[in-house]
Design a protein around this motif. Sequence first.
Motif, PDB file in Angstrom:
ATOM      1  N   LYS A  91       0.767  -1.068  -0.013  1.00 22.60           N
ATOM      2  CA  LYS A  91      -0.090  -0.054   0.187  1.00 22.60           C
ATOM      3  C   LYS A  91       0.811   1.314   0.069  1.00 22.60           C
ATOM      4  O   LYS A  91       0.529   2.356  -0.744  1.00 22.60           O
ATOM      5  N   SER A  92       1.919   1.208   0.608  1.00 25.39           N
ATOM      6  CA  SER A  92       2.672   2.517   0.643  1.00 25.39           C
ATOM      7  C   SER A  92       3.454   2.642  -0.475  1.00 25.39           C
ATOM      8  O   SER A  92       3.751   3.682  -0.925  1.00 25.39           O
ATOM      9  N   LEU A  93       4.137   1.667  -1.155  1.00 27.59           N
ATOM     10  CA  LEU A  93       4.756   1.709  -2.448  1.00 27.59           C
ATOM     11  C   LEU A  93       3.866   2.324  -3.296  1.00 27.59           C
ATOM     12  O   LEU A  93       4.280   3.339  -4.231  1.00 27.59           O
ATOM     13  N   LYS A  94       2.820   1.669  -3.384  1.00 29.17           N
ATOM     14  CA  LYS A  94       1.877   2.218  -4.254  1.00 29.17           C
ATOM     15  C   LYS A  94       1.438   3.625  -4.410  1.00 29.17           C
ATOM     16  O   LYS A  94       1.228   4.527  -5.581  1.00 29.17           O
ATOM     17  N   ARG A  95       1.256   4.052  -2.899  1.00 31.29           N
ATOM     18  CA  ARG A  95       1.103   5.472  -2.642  1.00 31.29           C
ATOM     19  C   ARG A  95       2.438   6.299  -3.042  1.00 31.29           C
ATOM     20  O   ARG A  95       2.186   7.533  -3.372  1.00 31.29           O
ATOM     21  N   LEU A  96       3.267   5.816  -2.830  1.00 32.90           N
ATOM     22  CA  LEU A  96       4.717   6.696  -3.122  1.00 32.90           C
ATOM     23  C   LEU A  96       4.831   6.805  -4.628  1.00 32.90           C
ATOM     24  O   LEU A  96       5.357   7.758  -5.152  1.00 32.90           O
ATOM     25  N   GLU A  97       4.242   5.764  -5.447  1.00 33.08           N
ATOM     26  CA  GLU A  97       4.221   5.836  -6.817  1.00 33.08           C
ATOM     27  C   GLU A  97       3.462   7.211  -7.235  1.00 33.08           C
ATOM     28  O   GLU A  97       3.613   7.850  -8.533  1.00 33.08           O
ATOM     29  N   GLY A  98       2.616   7.500  -6.669  1.00 31.63           N
ATOM     30  CA  GLY A  98       1.775   8.672  -6.982  1.00 31.63           C
ATOM     31  C   GLY A  98       2.449  10.055  -6.888  1.00 31.63           C
ATOM     32  O   GLY A  98       2.016  10.967  -7.333  1.00 31.63           O
ATOM     33  N   PHE A  99       3.431   9.993  -6.217  1.00 29.82           N
ATOM     34  CA  PHE A  99       4.322  11.025  -6.140  1.00 29.82           C
ATOM     35  C   PHE A  99       5.416  11.414  -7.208  1.00 29.82           C
ATOM     36  O   PHE A  99       6.004  12.474  -7.470  1.00 29.82           O
ATOM     37  N   ILE A 100       5.468  10.154  -8.098  1.00 34.26           N
ATOM     38  CA  ILE A 100       6.348  10.438  -9.309  1.00 34.26           C
ATOM     39  C   ILE A 100       6.093  11.595 -10.074  1.00 34.26           C
ATOM     40  O   ILE A 100       4.708  11.518 -10.773  1.00 34.26           O
ATOM     41  N   LYS A 101       6.912  12.423 -10.348  1.00 35.87           N
ATOM     42  CA  LYS A 101       6.393  13.243 -11.541  1.00 35.87           C
ATOM     43  C   LYS A 101       7.041  13.314 -12.814  1.00 35.87           C
ATOM     44  O   LYS A 101       7.997  12.148 -13.052  1.00 35.87           O
ATOM     45  N   LYS A 102       6.708  13.983 -13.817  1.00 36.22           N
ATOM     46  CA  LYS A 102       7.283  13.657 -15.178  1.00 36.22           C
ATOM     47  C   LYS A 102       8.808  13.896 -15.312  1.00 36.22           C
ATOM     48  O   LYS A 102       9.228  13.243 -16.304  1.00 36.22           O
ATOM     49  N   ASP A 103       9.128  14.566 -14.421  1.00 34.54           N
ATOM     50  CA  ASP A 103      10.802  14.792 -14.428  1.00 34.54           C
ATOM     51  C   ASP A 103      11.561  13.677 -13.791  1.00 34.54           C
ATOM     52  O   ASP A 103      12.559  13.791 -13.935  1.00 34.54           O
ATOM     53  N   GLY A 104      10.864  12.643 -13.220  1.00 35.49           N
ATOM     54  CA  GLY A 104      11.506  11.655 -12.608  1.00 35.49           C
ATOM     55  C   GLY A 104      11.628  11.635 -11.227  1.00 35.49           C
ATOM     56  O   GLY A 104      11.786  10.698 -10.777  1.00 35.49           O
ATOM     57  N   GLY A 105      11.463  13.062 -10.662  1.00 40.11           N
ATOM     58  CA  GLY A 105      11.705  12.933  -9.189  1.00 40.11           C
ATOM     59  C   GLY A 105      10.262  12.433  -8.761  1.00 40.11           C
ATOM     60  O   GLY A 105       9.354  12.130  -9.220  1.00 40.11           O
ATOM     61  N   ILE A 106      10.472  11.843  -7.277  1.00 39.06           N
ATOM     62  CA  ILE A 106       9.632  11.642  -6.545  1.00 39.06           C
ATOM     63  C   ILE A 106       9.469  12.588  -5.162  1.00 39.06           C
ATOM     64  O   ILE A 106      10.069  12.608  -4.406  1.00 39.06           O
ATOM     65  N   TYR A 107       8.413  13.265  -5.160  1.00 40.45           N
ATOM     66  CA  TYR A 107       8.173  14.296  -4.196  1.00 40.45           C
ATOM     67  C   TYR A 107       6.753  15.133  -4.206  1.00 40.45           C
ATOM     68  O   TYR A 107       6.106  15.234  -5.240  1.00 40.45           O
ATOM     69  N   TYR A 108       6.604  15.585  -3.225  1.00 30.92           N
ATOM     70  CA  TYR A 108       5.116  16.372  -3.051  1.00 30.92           C
ATOM     71  C   TYR A 108       5.295  17.393  -4.081  1.00 30.92           C
ATOM     72  O   TYR A 108       6.242  18.235  -4.221  1.00 30.92           O
ATOM     73  N   ALA A 109       4.183  17.847  -4.827  1.00 23.75           N
ATOM     74  CA  ALA A 109       4.142  18.762  -5.674  1.00 23.75           C
ATOM     75  C   ALA A 109       4.738  20.062  -5.214  1.00 23.75           C
ATOM     76  O   ALA A 109       5.535  21.041  -6.197  1.00 23.75           O
ATOM     77  N   LYS A 110       4.383  20.683  -4.107  1.00 27.32           N
ATOM     78  CA  LYS A 110       4.740  21.997  -3.573  1.00 27.32           C
ATOM     79  C   LYS A 110       6.002  21.822  -2.474  1.00 27.32           C
ATOM     80  O   LYS A 110       6.517  22.766  -1.892  1.00 27.32           O
ATOM     81  N   SER A 111       6.692  20.899  -2.780  1.00 29.04           N
ATOM     82  CA  SER A 111       7.898  20.423  -1.895  1.00 29.04           C
ATOM     83  C   SER A 111       9.002  21.522  -1.919  1.00 29.04           C
ATOM     84  O   SER A 111       9.581  21.627  -3.210  1.00 29.04           O
ATOM     85  N   ASN A 112       9.638  21.789  -1.073  1.00 29.29           N
ATOM     86  CA  ASN A 112      11.051  22.523  -1.050  1.00 29.29           C
ATOM     87  C   ASN A 112      12.207  21.284  -0.845  1.00 29.29           C
ATOM     88  O   ASN A 112      13.368  21.718  -0.705  1.00 29.29           O
ATOM     89  N   HIS A 113      11.727  19.946  -0.642  1.00 24.50           N
ATOM     90  CA  HIS A 113      12.635  19.094  -0.236  1.00 24.50           C
ATOM     91  C   HIS A 113      12.698  18.017  -1.244  1.00 24.50           C
ATOM     92  O   HIS A 113      12.628  16.714  -1.095  1.00 24.50           O
ATOM     93  N   ARG A 114      12.859  18.101  -2.467  1.00 23.71           N
ATOM     94  CA  ARG A 114      12.852  17.548  -3.772  1.00 23.71           C
ATOM     95  C   ARG A 114      13.975  16.321  -3.787  1.00 23.71           C
ATOM     96  O   ARG A 114      13.789  15.259  -4.085  1.00 23.71           O
ATOM     97  N   ASN A 115      15.214  16.951  -3.501  1.00 22.18           N
ATOM     98  CA  ASN A 115      16.282  15.938  -3.376  1.00 22.18           C
ATOM     99  C   ASN A 115      15.914  15.066  -2.322  1.00 22.18           C
ATOM    100  O   ASN A 115      16.192  13.638  -2.537  1.00 22.18           O
ATOM    101  N   TYR A 116      15.663  15.457  -1.195  1.00 19.58           N
ATOM    102  CA  TYR A 116      15.498  14.546   0.003  1.00 19.58           C
ATOM    103  C   TYR A 116      14.662  13.570  -0.236  1.00 19.58           C
ATOM    104  O   TYR A 116      14.819  12.054  -0.003  1.00 19.58           O
ATOM    105  N   GLU A 117      13.316  13.946  -0.857  1.00 22.61           N
ATOM    106  CA  GLU A 117      12.184  12.878  -0.808  1.00 22.61           C
ATOM    107  C   GLU A 117      12.799  12.016  -1.912  1.00 22.61           C
ATOM    108  O   GLU A 117      12.228  10.677  -2.008  1.00 22.61           O
ATOM    109  N   THR A 118      13.097  12.462  -3.001  1.00 25.94           N
ATOM    110  CA  THR A 118      13.525  11.455  -4.145  1.00 25.94           C
ATOM    111  C   THR A 118      14.628  10.182  -3.821  1.00 25.94           C
ATOM    112  O   THR A 118      14.547   9.373  -3.991  1.00 25.94           O
ATOM    113  N   CYS A 119      15.382  11.008  -3.019  1.00 25.76           N
ATOM    114  CA  CYS A 119      16.680  10.137  -2.711  1.00 25.76           C
ATOM    115  C   CYS A 119      16.031   8.974  -1.604  1.00 25.76           C
ATOM    116  O   CYS A 119      16.576   7.765  -1.815  1.00 25.76           O
ATOM    117  N   ILE A 120      15.241   9.399  -0.490  1.00 26.02           N
ATOM    118  CA  ILE A 120      14.705   8.271   0.362  1.00 26.02           C
ATOM    119  C   ILE A 120      13.745   7.373  -0.460  1.00 26.02           C
ATOM    120  O   ILE A 120      13.577   6.131  -0.295  1.00 26.02           O
TER     121      ILE A 120
END
Length: 376
Positions: A91-120
């Motif tokens: 369930k968590s992995l499926k939800r994390l997939e929902g944060f994947i953006k067109k640029d390949g990053g994995i982060y909350y849309a309004k986030s200022n922590h895009r590196n951290y969130e993508t790395c983790i």
Amino acid sequence: MFLSQRNLRAASLWSLLLTGLVSTAVAAEPVLSDADLQTLKKEQQKGINYLKNSQLEDGLWTTETVPGISALVTTALLESGVPASDPVVTKSLKRLEGFIKKDGGIYYAKSNHRNYETCISIMAFSAANQGGRYDSIIKNAEKFLRGLQWDKGEGLESSDTSFGGAGYGGHQRPDLSNTQYLIEALRKAGVKSDDPAIQKALVFVSRTQNLESEHNTTPFSSKINDGGFYYTPAAGGTSQAGKTPDGGLRSYGSMTYAGLKSMIYAGVDQNDKRVKAASEWIRRHYSLKENPGMGQQGLYYYFNTFAKALNTLKVEQFKEADGTVHNWRAELINHLASLQHENGSWTNKAERWYEADPNLATAYALLALAQCEPAK
């Protein structure tokens, strides 16, 4: 092929020769008694149960605005032996997939922590990557991270103190914490230690060390010169442990273990003066009661970097500068047991860096405990 924990360990066998850190032979297993192992398993299971029960209905933990916490929890569950097929993890992995953006990053849309969130997130998907299921997600996220690294793309020369580092991912200056996540995520994605991105990151990591050398000619390098690491030399320099009267940036525990671990991942040789100086610093500042230089602040983050660095170094028995020998795994297991709450969680009374959040602190604790397990 993505880098496994076994390959990470094999790649760091050279570290067995680090002076004073290791007192056992190459083939030696961690020295844990049956009681230690029972305590470890009990802690892990209680922590796992807590995190499973604290998952939100949408598959995340704490809040959707900080997916890095959910990615860290997911990674902790997987590294604690929970299979990727477990309903909570699925369930968590499926939800994390929902944060994947067109640029390949994995982060909350309004986030200022895009590196951290993508790395983790890379770490979470890598830990669950059975049969190459998440190969494309990891590879696209890797490309995104490369674009965030501070280098010539930002108009920087290699002499700039920001060069090679990674920040949270907005316009914040780079720091060692985010850079160590960048290096580890790239290695998990299968990037080799001699890759230009890793080597550029090493340039930045070297400049966060209080060591005057050809690798560090910043104004801070000679002011303390104790071999430890601090937060960042960029944008005027910052240490969370504060400054000396003459403007030196104080070394502290979590960053020193993060810096040393990053150098190993970047392929720095055992005889390199940077590795030797960092090793001596941790021999002089061994502690589980605090994050050396920071007290209780960032304590669980410290436990995680402490355990991961020593395990990556293949340190079995830790020898302090005064000759005191520690079975660090057993000590960490039992210390964390003393801090665990009845409901299976951990929290830090020092609230800085979100460690009052039981989901985050428990994830850090489980990740640390996973480094204490005997090799399978």
